[in-house]
Motif scaffolding. Structure first.
Motif, PDB file in Angstrom:
ATOM      1  N   PHE A 156       2.394   6.369   7.139  1.00  0.00           N
ATOM      2  CA  PHE A 156       2.661   4.938   6.940  1.00  0.00           C
ATOM      3  C   PHE A 156       3.746   4.451   7.891  1.00  0.00           C
ATOM      4  O   PHE A 156       3.631   3.361   8.458  1.00  0.00           O
ATOM      5  CB  PHE A 156       3.071   4.661   5.486  1.00  0.00           C
ATOM      6  CG  PHE A 156       1.965   4.095   4.664  1.00  0.00           C
ATOM      7  CD1 PHE A 156       1.592   2.767   4.771  1.00  0.00           C
ATOM      8  CD2 PHE A 156       1.275   4.892   3.762  1.00  0.00           C
ATOM      9  CE1 PHE A 156       0.564   2.237   4.015  1.00  0.00           C
ATOM     10  CE2 PHE A 156       0.237   4.378   2.994  1.00  0.00           C
ATOM     11  CZ  PHE A 156      -0.112   3.048   3.121  1.00  0.00           C
ATOM     12  N   ARG A 201       0.777   9.713  -4.765  1.00  0.00           N
ATOM     13  CA  ARG A 201      -0.017  10.750  -4.092  1.00  0.00           C
ATOM     14  C   ARG A 201       0.744  12.072  -4.039  1.00  0.00           C
ATOM     15  O   ARG A 201       1.983  12.084  -3.968  1.00  0.00           O
ATOM     16  CB  ARG A 201      -0.367  10.295  -2.671  1.00  0.00           C
ATOM     17  CG  ARG A 201      -1.457   9.239  -2.655  1.00  0.00           C
ATOM     18  CD  ARG A 201      -1.768   8.782  -1.262  1.00  0.00           C
ATOM     19  NE  ARG A 201      -1.892   9.883  -0.309  1.00  0.00           N
ATOM     20  CZ  ARG A 201      -2.793   9.922   0.657  1.00  0.00           C
ATOM     21  NH1 ARG A 201      -3.678   8.951   0.782  1.00  0.00           N
ATOM     22  NH2 ARG A 201      -2.814  10.917   1.513  1.00  0.00           N
ATOM     23  N   TRP A 261       3.343  12.768  -1.094  1.00  0.00           N
ATOM     24  CA  TRP A 261       4.479  11.849  -0.962  1.00  0.00           C
ATOM     25  C   TRP A 261       5.754  12.652  -0.693  1.00  0.00           C
ATOM     26  O   TRP A 261       5.984  13.692  -1.301  1.00  0.00           O
ATOM     27  CB  TRP A 261       4.636  11.034  -2.247  1.00  0.00           C
ATOM     28  CG  TRP A 261       5.783  10.085  -2.194  1.00  0.00           C
ATOM     29  CD1 TRP A 261       7.059  10.313  -2.627  1.00  0.00           C
ATOM     30  CD2 TRP A 261       5.782   8.760  -1.677  1.00  0.00           C
ATOM     31  NE1 TRP A 261       7.846   9.224  -2.407  1.00  0.00           N
ATOM     32  CE2 TRP A 261       7.092   8.244  -1.821  1.00  0.00           C
ATOM     33  CE3 TRP A 261       4.808   7.958  -1.093  1.00  0.00           C
ATOM     34  CZ2 TRP A 261       7.440   6.966  -1.418  1.00  0.00           C
ATOM     35  CZ3 TRP A 261       5.150   6.677  -0.690  1.00  0.00           C
ATOM     36  CH2 TRP A 261       6.455   6.194  -0.860  1.00  0.00           C
ATOM     37  N   ALA A 281       0.841  -1.205   0.000  1.00  0.00           N
ATOM     38  CA  ALA A 281       0.000   0.000   0.000  1.00  0.00           C
ATOM     39  C   ALA A 281       0.873   1.251   0.000  1.00  0.00           C
ATOM     40  O   ALA A 281       0.552   2.254  -0.646  1.00  0.00           O
ATOM     41  CB  ALA A 281      -0.922  -0.006   1.211  1.00  0.00           C
ATOM     42  N   TYR A 282       2.002   1.172   0.696  1.00  0.00           N
ATOM     43  CA  TYR A 282       2.946   2.295   0.735  1.00  0.00           C
ATOM     44  C   TYR A 282       3.517   2.562  -0.662  1.00  0.00           C
ATOM     45  O   TYR A 282       3.599   3.715  -1.106  1.00  0.00           O
ATOM     46  CB  TYR A 282       4.058   1.979   1.725  1.00  0.00           C
ATOM     47  CG  TYR A 282       5.073   3.081   1.914  1.00  0.00           C
ATOM     48  CD1 TYR A 282       4.752   4.241   2.608  1.00  0.00           C
ATOM     49  CD2 TYR A 282       6.372   2.956   1.425  1.00  0.00           C
ATOM     50  CE1 TYR A 282       5.680   5.246   2.806  1.00  0.00           C
ATOM     51  CE2 TYR A 282       7.307   3.953   1.613  1.00  0.00           C
ATOM     52  CZ  TYR A 282       6.960   5.097   2.305  1.00  0.00           C
ATOM     53  OH  TYR A 282       7.885   6.092   2.501  1.00  0.00           O
ATOM     54  N   ASN A 302       1.721  13.589   6.351  1.00  0.00           N
ATOM     55  CA  ASN A 302       1.694  13.196   4.939  1.00  0.00           C
ATOM     56  C   ASN A 302       1.694  11.675   4.870  1.00  0.00           C
ATOM     57  O   ASN A 302       1.865  10.995   5.882  1.00  0.00           O
ATOM     58  CB  ASN A 302       2.869  13.809   4.171  1.00  0.00           C
ATOM     59  CG  ASN A 302       4.200  13.385   4.752  1.00  0.00           C
ATOM     60  OD1 ASN A 302       4.523  12.210   4.759  1.00  0.00           O
ATOM     61  ND2 ASN A 302       4.970  14.339   5.261  1.00  0.00           N
ATOM     62  N   VAL A 303       1.526  11.145   3.682  1.00  0.00           N
ATOM     63  CA  VAL A 303       1.398   9.693   3.519  1.00  0.00           C
ATOM     64  C   VAL A 303       2.664   8.956   3.974  1.00  0.00           C
ATOM     65  O   VAL A 303       2.588   7.881   4.555  1.00  0.00           O
ATOM     66  CB  VAL A 303       1.012   9.328   2.057  1.00  0.00           C
ATOM     67  CG1 VAL A 303       2.131   9.660   1.081  1.00  0.00           C
ATOM     68  CG2 VAL A 303       0.612   7.864   1.951  1.00  0.00           C
ATOM     69  N   THR A 304       3.823   9.543   3.735  1.00  0.00           N
ATOM     70  CA  THR A 304       5.091   8.894   4.099  1.00  0.00           C
ATOM     71  C   THR A 304       5.195   8.702   5.605  1.00  0.00           C
ATOM     72  O   THR A 304       5.435   7.591   6.080  1.00  0.00           O
ATOM     73  CB  THR A 304       6.278   9.736   3.581  1.00  0.00           C
ATOM     74  OG1 THR A 304       6.092   9.987   2.189  1.00  0.00           O
ATOM     75  CG2 THR A 304       7.592   9.020   3.791  1.00  0.00           C
ATOM     76  N   SER A 362       1.092   4.239  -2.825  1.00  0.00           N
ATOM     77  CA  SER A 362       0.856   5.630  -2.410  1.00  0.00           C
ATOM     78  C   SER A 362       1.901   6.605  -2.940  1.00  0.00           C
ATOM     79  O   SER A 362       1.775   7.809  -2.758  1.00  0.00           O
ATOM     80  CB  SER A 362       0.829   5.720  -0.885  1.00  0.00           C
ATOM     81  OG  SER A 362      -0.219   4.943  -0.375  1.00  0.00           O
ATOM     82  N   LYS A 363       2.929   6.094  -3.600  1.00  0.00           N
ATOM     83  CA  LYS A 363       3.995   6.965  -4.103  1.00  0.00           C
ATOM     84  C   LYS A 363       3.462   8.013  -5.085  1.00  0.00           C
ATOM     85  O   LYS A 363       4.041   9.088  -5.232  1.00  0.00           O
ATOM     86  CB  LYS A 363       5.095   6.129  -4.769  1.00  0.00           C
ATOM     87  CG  LYS A 363       6.328   6.932  -5.113  1.00  0.00           C
ATOM     88  CD  LYS A 363       7.451   6.051  -5.596  1.00  0.00           C
ATOM     89  CE  LYS A 363       8.695   6.914  -5.841  1.00  0.00           C
ATOM     90  NZ  LYS A 363       9.842   6.119  -6.239  1.00  0.00           N
TER      91      LYS A 363
END
Length: 195
Positions: free
Chosen positions: A131, A46, A49, A39-40, A126-128, A43-44
């Motif tokens: 996660f 996004r 990222w 999933a990570y 943020n997503v990074t 998500s790159k």
């Protein structure tokens, strides 16, 4: 003599059954982390990222601590196999202390990240970083099982339930501990190198 053989055979079968059950459990855990890292990767794409995220130094130290704890657990097992109780006691306690140090360093890593301006939740996250937070917390949650099994092993060690021919509890606990070590090293390298 036949009775003794049947008891030994029963112990071997029981050991194999427990190890197989543990293996299934570990495969399930591995699938959880494979799903999270997949999933990570997805998500790159996004917009939030971060390709320049730097891992906090505490996570580097925690990785070294976890690897060392696996070594001390192995040395404890070898000490029991050679009937060196005093040495086994020292290595069991060393493993437990290193485990606690690992947990402390994980939370210190979170603190370092926040101090560097990386937030895990809220509008500034943020997503990074989110996660990373989720993966570390999920790993720590599974590591609780390792701590429980290690406490049981230490308790049984003091009750003198282990000797050179009876080490099943230690083997099962060590299998799980080494597995959690492997998972963390994999996660650390993944987050460190995947940008």
């Amino acid at each position: 003599m036949e009775t003794k053989m049947s008891i030994e055979e029963h112990q071997i079968r029981k050991g194999k059954s427990y190890k197989l059950l543990l293996l299934f459990g570990m495969i399930s855990i591995l699938m959880i982390f494979a799903g999270l890292t997949s999933a990570y990767v997805v998500s790159k794409s996004r917009p939030d990222w971060m390709s320049d995220f730097q891992m906090p130094t505490a996570f580097i130290y925690s990785t070294l601590v976890m690897i060392t704890s696996s070594a001390t657990f192995y040395l404890a097992y070898r000490s029991v196999k050679s009937n060196n109780r005093a040495q086994a006691t020292m290595f069991f306690w060393g493993t437990l202390l290193l485990g606690f140090l690992f947990v402390y360093l994980q939370f210190k890593g979170f603190k370092q990240a926040v101090e560097s301006g990386y937030f895990f939740t809220g509008s500034e996250s943020n997503v990074t970083t989110s996660f990373l937070y989720i993966v570390v917390i999920v790993h720590l949650a599974h590591l609780i099982g390792g701590f429980i099994s290690l406490f049981i092993v230490i308790y049984n060690h003091y009750k003198q339930k282990y000797n050179s021919s009876q080490t099943l509890g230690i083997e099962l606990s060590a299998m799980y501990w080494h597995f959690m070590d492997f998972i963390w090293v994999y996660l650390f390298l993944f987050f460190y190198f995947f940008k």
